[in-house]
Design a protein around this motif. Sequence first.
Motif, PDB file in Angstrom:
ATOM      1  N   VAL A   1       0.870  -1.181   0.000  1.00  0.00           N
ATOM      2  CA  VAL A   1       0.000   0.000   0.000  1.00  0.00           C
ATOM      3  C   VAL A   1       0.904   1.227   0.000  1.00  0.00           C
ATOM      4  O   VAL A   1       1.958   1.236   0.643  1.00  0.00           O
ATOM      5  N   ALA A   2       0.509   2.244  -0.737  1.00  0.00           N
ATOM      6  CA  ALA A   2       1.286   3.486  -0.763  1.00  0.00           C
ATOM      7  C   ALA A   2       0.337   4.669  -0.808  1.00  0.00           C
ATOM      8  O   ALA A   2      -0.843   4.534  -1.156  1.00  0.00           O
ATOM      9  N   LEU A   3       0.869   5.823  -0.459  1.00  0.00           N
ATOM     10  CA  LEU A   3       0.134   7.079  -0.533  1.00  0.00           C
ATOM     11  C   LEU A   3       0.999   8.064  -1.294  1.00  0.00           C
ATOM     12  O   LEU A   3       2.196   8.208  -0.998  1.00  0.00           O
ATOM     13  N   SER A   4       0.418   8.698  -2.311  1.00  0.00           N
ATOM     14  CA  SER A   4       1.180   9.678  -3.087  1.00  0.00           C
ATOM     15  C   SER A   4       0.464  11.026  -3.061  1.00  0.00           C
ATOM     16  O   SER A   4      -0.760  11.094  -2.962  1.00  0.00           O
ATOM     17  N   VAL A   5       1.258  12.069  -3.152  1.00  0.00           N
ATOM     18  CA  VAL A   5       0.740  13.434  -3.251  1.00  0.00           C
ATOM     19  C   VAL A   5       1.395  14.084  -4.451  1.00  0.00           C
ATOM     20  O   VAL A   5       2.634  14.173  -4.522  1.00  0.00           O
ATOM     21  N   ASP A   6       0.574  14.457  -5.424  1.00  0.00           N
ATOM     22  CA  ASP A   6       1.071  15.068  -6.655  1.00  0.00           C
ATOM     23  C   ASP A   6       2.092  14.174  -7.351  1.00  0.00           C
ATOM     24  O   ASP A   6       3.094  14.648  -7.894  1.00  0.00           O
ATOM     25  N   GLY A   7       1.855  12.866  -7.310  1.00  0.00           N
ATOM     26  CA  GLY A   7       2.720  11.907  -7.987  1.00  0.00           C
ATOM     27  C   GLY A   7       3.948  11.486  -7.212  1.00  0.00           C
ATOM     28  O   GLY A   7       4.715  10.637  -7.674  1.00  0.00           O
ATOM     29  N   ASN A   8       4.154  12.034  -6.016  1.00  0.00           N
ATOM     30  CA  ASN A   8       5.311  11.691  -5.192  1.00  0.00           C
ATOM     31  C   ASN A   8       4.878  10.814  -4.015  1.00  0.00           C
ATOM     32  O   ASN A   8       3.930  11.150  -3.293  1.00  0.00           O
ATOM     33  N   VAL A   9       5.565   9.693  -3.815  1.00  0.00           N
ATOM     34  CA  VAL A   9       5.217   8.760  -2.747  1.00  0.00           C
ATOM     35  C   VAL A   9       5.634   9.338  -1.399  1.00  0.00           C
ATOM     36  O   VAL A   9       6.798   9.695  -1.197  1.00  0.00           O
ATOM     37  N   VAL A  10       4.672   9.420  -0.475  1.00  0.00           N
ATOM     38  CA  VAL A  10       4.960   9.973   0.852  1.00  0.00           C
ATOM     39  C   VAL A  10       4.785   8.930   1.955  1.00  0.00           C
ATOM     40  O   VAL A  10       5.159   9.171   3.106  1.00  0.00           O
ATOM     41  N   PHE A  11       4.235   7.755   1.592  1.00  0.00           N
ATOM     42  CA  PHE A  11       4.019   6.680   2.568  1.00  0.00           C
ATOM     43  C   PHE A  11       4.015   5.362   1.821  1.00  0.00           C
ATOM     44  O   PHE A  11       3.458   5.261   0.726  1.00  0.00           O
ATOM     45  N   GLU A  12       4.606   4.332   2.428  1.00  0.00           N
ATOM     46  CA  GLU A  12       4.615   3.014   1.792  1.00  0.00           C
ATOM     47  C   GLU A  12       4.722   1.925   2.842  1.00  0.00           C
ATOM     48  O   GLU A  12       5.466   2.037   3.811  1.00  0.00           O
ATOM     49  N   ARG A  13       3.971   0.845   2.637  1.00  0.00           N
ATOM     50  CA  ARG A  13       4.091  -0.374   3.422  1.00  0.00           C
ATOM     51  C   ARG A  13       4.096  -1.544   2.447  1.00  0.00           C
ATOM     52  O   ARG A  13       3.288  -1.591   1.515  1.00  0.00           O
ATOM     53  N   ILE A  14       4.986  -2.516   2.675  1.00  0.00           N
ATOM     54  CA  ILE A  14       5.091  -3.640   1.748  1.00  0.00           C
ATOM     55  C   ILE A  14       5.533  -4.889   2.492  1.00  0.00           C
ATOM     56  O   ILE A  14       6.313  -4.817   3.449  1.00  0.00           O
TER      57      ILE A  14
END
Length: 237
Positions: free
Chosen positions: A16-29
């Motif tokens: 799972v990831a979270l992006s803001v304006d195309g930039n990843v700001v959070f990730e879990r894998i």
Amino acid sequence: MACIIHIETSTTVCSVALSVDGNVVFERISFEGTSHAALLGVYIEEAISFSREKHFKPEAVALSGGPGSYTGLRIGTSIAKGLCMGWDIPLIAVPTLQLMASQAIRKYGKKDCLYCAMLDARRMEVYSAIYDANLLPVRTTNADIVTPDLFQAYLNQGIVCFFGNGAAKCRTIITSGRAVFLDNIHPEAADMATMAEQAFQAKKFENTAYFEPFYLKEFMATVPKNKLSNIQPKSSN
């Protein structure tokens, strides 16, 4: 500035990831196997908590849309639909093989070759698609039986990079000197950010209620052979 939650569950990797304006700001894998049902909800909760802390409001959910594991895709799709309906935000689907190719192109970096993404479909079958170095499709997604000459027409033209969990079974079959096998290429939620942002800006959304992942081949439930031997024929009496 779009804030997008990304979900990837098409293989044994769960992310799972979270992006803001195309930039990843959070990730879990997690690479620990088929633990999607246990992990995905936890990762989503962490992503939501992070977005609240940073005052980001999710504006869309991006989903790896297949092909891939039937069970994994169903789990990811159910969660994605629930988020979209609950928040009244759009759903974006990213083709899984194109997602893998984007990672391979970024890591390998060669421009004068083709990129063949492969997902294992059991036995000697794979789901595959070929892209050029600009991520443009050269061969659309197919369910293929792996043979020595399956990709020969492309190998005759130049180098072809093979990758994904379906490529391992091809190493001893595709023996051309122009075949390059790339390791550790997996579909990951963080790699969806650029494509999902482009889809968001173009308003390329799915119908949330009716969206179905691209299974390519329908799931078939079978009885294990060791259980078949224990099944006794019914008496005619």
